[in-house]
Structures are given as structure tokens and as C-alpha cells.
Scaffold this motif. Structure first.
Motif, PDB file in Angstrom:
ATOM      1  N   PRO A 106      -4.434  13.024  -7.965  1.00  0.00           N
ATOM      2  CA  PRO A 106      -3.633  11.798  -8.021  1.00  0.00           C
ATOM      3  C   PRO A 106      -2.523  11.831  -7.239  1.00  0.00           C
ATOM      4  CG  PRO A 106      -4.447  12.361 -10.259  1.00  0.00           C
ATOM      5  CD  PRO A 106      -4.558  13.525  -9.404  1.00  0.00           C
ATOM      6  N   CYS A 107      -2.209  10.842  -6.514  1.00  0.00           N
ATOM      7  CA  CYS A 107      -1.021  10.818  -5.675  1.00  0.00           C
ATOM      8  C   CYS A 107      -0.023  10.551  -6.671  1.00  0.00           C
ATOM      9  CB  CYS A 107      -0.960   9.438  -4.648  1.00  0.00           C
ATOM     10  SG  CYS A 107       0.443   9.075  -3.840  1.00  0.00           S
ATOM     11  N   THR A 108       1.072  11.215  -6.525  1.00  0.00           N
ATOM     12  CA  THR A 108       2.451  10.975  -7.361  1.00  0.00           C
ATOM     13  C   THR A 108       3.244  10.045  -6.965  1.00  0.00           C
ATOM     14  OG1 THR A 108       3.611  12.883  -5.888  1.00  0.00           O
ATOM     15  CG2 THR A 108       2.396  13.555  -8.240  1.00  0.00           C
ATOM     16  N   ALA A 109       3.097   9.727  -5.846  1.00  0.00           N
ATOM     17  CA  ALA A 109       4.170   8.411  -5.440  1.00  0.00           C
ATOM     18  C   ALA A 109       3.775   7.205  -5.979  1.00  0.00           C
ATOM     19  CB  ALA A 109       4.164   8.424  -3.935  1.00  0.00           C
ATOM     20  N   CYS A 110       2.286   6.906  -6.075  1.00  0.00           N
ATOM     21  CA  CYS A 110       1.798   5.750  -6.811  1.00  0.00           C
ATOM     22  C   CYS A 110       1.224   5.968  -8.128  1.00  0.00           C
ATOM     23  CB  CYS A 110       1.092   5.020  -5.761  1.00  0.00           C
ATOM     24  SG  CYS A 110      -0.440   6.000  -5.227  1.00  0.00           S
ATOM     25  N   GLN A 111       1.476   7.205  -8.455  1.00  0.00           N
ATOM     26  CA  GLN A 111       0.503   7.389  -9.851  1.00  0.00           C
ATOM     27  C   GLN A 111      -0.925   7.319  -9.798  1.00  0.00           C
ATOM     28  OE1 GLN A 111       3.717   5.228 -10.892  1.00  0.00           O
ATOM     29  NE2 GLN A 111       4.398   7.240 -10.517  1.00  0.00           N
TER      30      GLN A 111
ATOM     31  N   THR B 206       0.885  -1.241   0.133  1.00  0.00           N
ATOM     32  CA  THR B 206      -0.078   0.072   0.104  1.00  0.00           C
ATOM     33  C   THR B 206       0.850   1.224   0.080  1.00  0.00           C
ATOM     34  OG1 THR B 206      -1.615  -1.028   1.186  1.00  0.00           O
ATOM     35  CG2 THR B 206      -1.659   1.275   1.277  1.00  0.00           C
ATOM     36  N   CYS B 207       0.593   2.166  -0.788  1.00  0.00           N
ATOM     37  CA  CYS B 207       1.291   3.446  -0.788  1.00  0.00           C
ATOM     38  C   CYS B 207       1.287   4.105   0.478  1.00  0.00           C
ATOM     39  CB  CYS B 207       0.675   4.414  -2.002  1.00  0.00           C
ATOM     40  SG  CYS B 207       1.354   5.670  -1.877  1.00  0.00           S
ATOM     41  N   ASP B 208       2.443   4.483   0.990  1.00  0.00           N
ATOM     42  CA  ASP B 208       2.398   5.082   2.244  1.00  0.00           C
ATOM     43  C   ASP B 208       2.140   6.589   2.355  1.00  0.00           C
ATOM     44  OD1 ASP B 208       4.948   5.533   1.377  1.00  0.00           O
ATOM     45  OD2 ASP B 208       5.892   4.219   2.646  1.00  0.00           O
ATOM     46  N   VAL B 209       2.308   7.145   0.832  1.00  0.00           N
ATOM     47  CA  VAL B 209       1.926   8.572   0.729  1.00  0.00           C
ATOM     48  C   VAL B 209       0.390   8.915   0.921  1.00  0.00           C
ATOM     49  CG1 VAL B 209       2.105  10.656  -0.520  1.00  0.00           C
ATOM     50  CG2 VAL B 209       4.107   8.857  -0.530  1.00  0.00           C
ATOM     51  N   CYS B 210      -0.312   8.309   0.298  1.00  0.00           N
ATOM     52  CA  CYS B 210      -1.633   8.556   0.147  1.00  0.00           C
ATOM     53  C   CYS B 210      -2.533   7.502   1.045  1.00  0.00           C
ATOM     54  CB  CYS B 210      -2.186   8.396  -1.202  1.00  0.00           C
ATOM     55  SG  CYS B 210      -1.886   6.758  -1.963  1.00  0.00           S
ATOM     56  N   GLY B 211      -1.912   6.305   1.529  1.00  0.00           N
ATOM     57  CA  GLY B 211      -2.548   5.446   2.275  1.00  0.00           C
ATOM     58  C   GLY B 211      -3.561   4.513   1.625  1.00  0.00           C
TER      59      GLY B 211
END
Ligand code: ZN
Ligand code: ZN
Length: 374
Positions: free
Chosen positions: A181-186, A155-160
Motif C-alpha cells: 500500500p502507498c504510504t503517502a495516501c494510506q 489524486t495521490c501523486d506518489v502512487c498515481g
């Protein structure tokens, strides 16, 4: 009382879609971020209020019945003003809005188009073709999920895991919650921990693939054959697009195609045209005898029923149409000329000159009999 229809520039019978379109157009023009005129903000509020009333079936009904939900006060936002509707109308094309959640990594693959040349005979009867196509197929190492075998996603930890980041922005309308959109996980919400070496995490690889294609009888230049699911596979194990095969029928040296009929021409010597003959025509069904009746004229058409191209839809085939052209001799030996002159005399077309020679007697007799119908 406010005239909301006038504010939006629509008439009273306007559809919900008309109202939305009118509002979107005005909002783009008047939005304080783009319009620096001093009264732009006031105008924007006015049309937003009008949109709020007219876009809501309930409010519109009561407004039409004579009751203004804003009580005649212009420029203020009362209770029940639905800001989300306005944001939706404004931003729906940009794909904004909250609560969409993470997007799927799976994408449908692209459609592909290739062209093949076939000859006329293959168009007449159909054909079996082997195709080699450059395409994307599911990665054999990760089977499309993009992770090294034995590893997974986290799971992306930037956007949870939501795939989007929410932001609170201050605006003249108060605080507005927006999300991007979260850039860490696109925007996927999950991150591939160890991308597959084979496909770099795309879940598909490019390759050459062989395919056998049944070209149906009756295709013509420009016909597209759709092969569902034979296009590129999508990323992330997404479904494949379609493959379109466009047919080009190469020109034939004897036949020209018009619809499902095939046209050709035969050149007949003048004597054969006069006397009649049988010629052999090389058709797609083999050598066919074509009877030429005596007295055929230039431009006459003989039809070979059902020897043309198979109808792509339905049953049956077109025809072969043979156009007659007649060759007039350009060089005559003295004997030949003599015979023809004698013929012309017999037919009352020319006065006699010279004399009939024994050498041409036989041919002359034959021609004469033919022309006199004996
Ligand atoms: Zn892979
Ligand atoms: Zn994320």
C-alpha cells in the motif's frame, strides 16, 4: 516420474483445499528466507512444483492419467509454471498480490453493546425506554467525505491513484513483482487536500445520541436486542454498525422467574391452613384473590394461569406458581395452648390435660368443627 502427492504429503484423494493447506505449511517451513538448511531451497522447489501440478485441475488430471507435465525432471520450473498461483497460495492471507487498486476510504462502523436494567414488570409486559448512547455519527460539516466544504480530494501523486506501490524484487525464482500500500495516501489513491476541521478528515464525530427503544415483552437477563444500523457510523461516510442492547432484569422482592413462570411463596398461619382462607396476592395484573383450600400442606403449589411473563416468541403468558408454607406458632398464651391441647385430644392425638375454659370455647368449637368436617 515424480510422486507429487508424496512430495506434498497428501493422499491421492486430497481436495484442492487440502493441497493448498499442505503446500502452505511446507512452503512456510522450507522457504529459503526462513530455512537455512542447505537442501531447503531444493525441497522448496520440489514441493512448489508438486503444488503447481496438483493445484491445477487440468494438470492434475493428466498427471493422474500418467503424464507428468515436468517430464520426470525434478527441481526445474518448466513452461506453464504458474507463479502467480503459488504467490497467491503463499501470500493470500497476508493480503498481497497485484492489481487490487486503491482501497475505499469507507469503512463499516463498529457494532456497539450497551446494557440496560429493567424491572420484572417491564419484562412481563415490555417497555418503552429512552437510551442515551455515546457513539460516532456522520460529521455534519463534511457529511462524511472528510474534506472542508467546497474542497475536494486530489489524486495521490506518489502512487498515481493506484493506492499501491509496485516493486520488483530479485529472488531465487527470478524477478518477483510485489506491491504494498502507498504510504503517502494510506492506500486510498486520493488525498484529502483540506481535511475537515470538525472531524479531522475522519468523516464522523463522537457524540451523545438519544434513542427510544421498545423492549419487547418476555425478555430476560442476557437477551440481546439488535438495532440494525444504530451502532457507530463508519469512517469516510461508511455504513453504521449495529447496536446491541443487552437486558438485565433486576431481582424482584416477591417473584422469582423460572422461564416464563413466576414463583412466590405465601406463609399461612397454621389455623388458616387448616380452615382455608382467601388471601390477596399482588400480581403484575393487580391484586388477585387466591383461594386457600382447607387442609393445604406445606409445599403445595397453587397456580394462577396466564399471570406470568409474556412469551417472547409466540403468544400467551406463563403462570404464577404460589408455594405454600405453613407457620407453626412459636409462642402460645396459656389459653391458646389449652385450645390446641383440647383439639389434640379431640383428634385422638393427645390425652386430656387441664380443662376447657369458657374464654376459648368459641374458637375451640370452630376449630373442632373444621377438623371434624362439619
Ligand atoms: Zn467532517
Ligand atoms: Zn498514494
Amino acid at each position: 516420474m515424480n510422486d507429487y502427492y508424496k512430495d506434498l504429503g497428501v493422499d491421492r484423494g486430497a481436495s484442492a483445499e487440502d493441497i493448498k493447506r499442505a503446500y502452505r505449511r511446507l512452503a512456510r517451513k522450507l522457504h529459503p528466507d526462513v530455512n537455512v538448511e542447505p537442501d531447503a531451497e531444493e525441497q522448496f522447489k520440489k514441493v512448489s512444483q508438486a503444488y503447481d501440478v496438483l493445484s491445477d485441475a487440468e494438470k492434475r488430471r493428466s498427471y493422474d492419467a500418467g503424464s507428468d507435465p515436468y517430464g520426470g525432471a525434478s527441481g526445474g520450473f518448466g513452461q506453464g509454471f504458474s507463479f502467480s498461483d503459488i504467490m497467491e497460495a503463499f501470500f493470500s492471507q497476508a493480503g498481497g498480490g497485484a492489481g487490487r487498486g486503491p482501497r475505499s476510504r469507507q469503512r463499516r462502523g463498529q457494532d456497539a453493546l450497551i446494557r440496560i436494567d429493567i424491572d420484572l414488570g417491564q419484562a412481563v409486559f415490555g417497555a418503552e425506554r429512552e437510551l442515551t448512547i455515546d457513539t460516532a455519527v456522520v460529521c455534519g460539516t463534511c457529511h462524511g467525505d472528510g474534506s472542508q466544504p467546497g474542497t475536494g480530494t486530489r489524486t495521490c501523486d506518489v502512487c498515481g491513484g493506484r493506492g499501491e506501490i509496485q516493486q520488483v524484487q530479485r529472488s531465487f525464482l527470478g524477478q518477483v513483482m510485489t506491491s504494498r500500500p502507498c504510504t503517502a495516501c494510506q492506500g486510498y489513491g486520493v488525498v484529502i487536500a483540506n481535511p475537515c476541521f470538525e472531524c479531522s478528515g475522519e468523516g464522523r464525530v463522537r457524540t451523545r445520541r438519544n434513542l427510544s427503544l421498545r423492549v419487547p415483552a418476555g425478555v430476560d437477563t442476557g437477551t440481546r436486542i439488535q438495532l440494525t444500523g444504530e451502532g457507530e457510523v463508519g469512517t469516510g461516510g461508511g455504513p453504521a454498525g449495529d447496536l446491541y442492547v443487552e437486558v438485565v432484569v433486576t431481582p424482584h422482592e416477591t417473584f422469582q422467574r423460572r422461564g416464563d413462570d413466576l414463583h412466590c411463596s405465601v406463609e399461612l398461619p397454621m389455623t388458616a391452613a387448616a380452615l382455608g382462607t382467601t388471601i390477596k396476592l399482588d400480581t403484575f395484573d393487580g391484586i388477585t384473590d387466591l383461594e386457600i383450600k382447607p387442609g393445604i400442606q406445606p409445599g403445595d403449589i397453587m397456580t394462577l394461569k396466564g399471570k406470568g411473563v409474556t412469551h417472547l416468541r409466540g403468544t400467551g403468558r406463563g403462570d404464577i406458581l404460589v408455594h405454600a408454607s405453613i407457620q407453626t406458632p412459636t409462642k402460645l398464651t396459656p389459653d391458646q395452648e389449652d385450645v390446641l391441647r383440647q383439639l389434640a385430644v379431640l383428634r385422638g392425638e393427645e390425652r386430656p390435660v387441664g380443662r376447657l375454659t369458657p374464654a376459648s370455647n368459641g374458637l375451640f368449637g370452630k376449630l373442632r368443627d373444621a377438623f371434624l368436617g362439619k
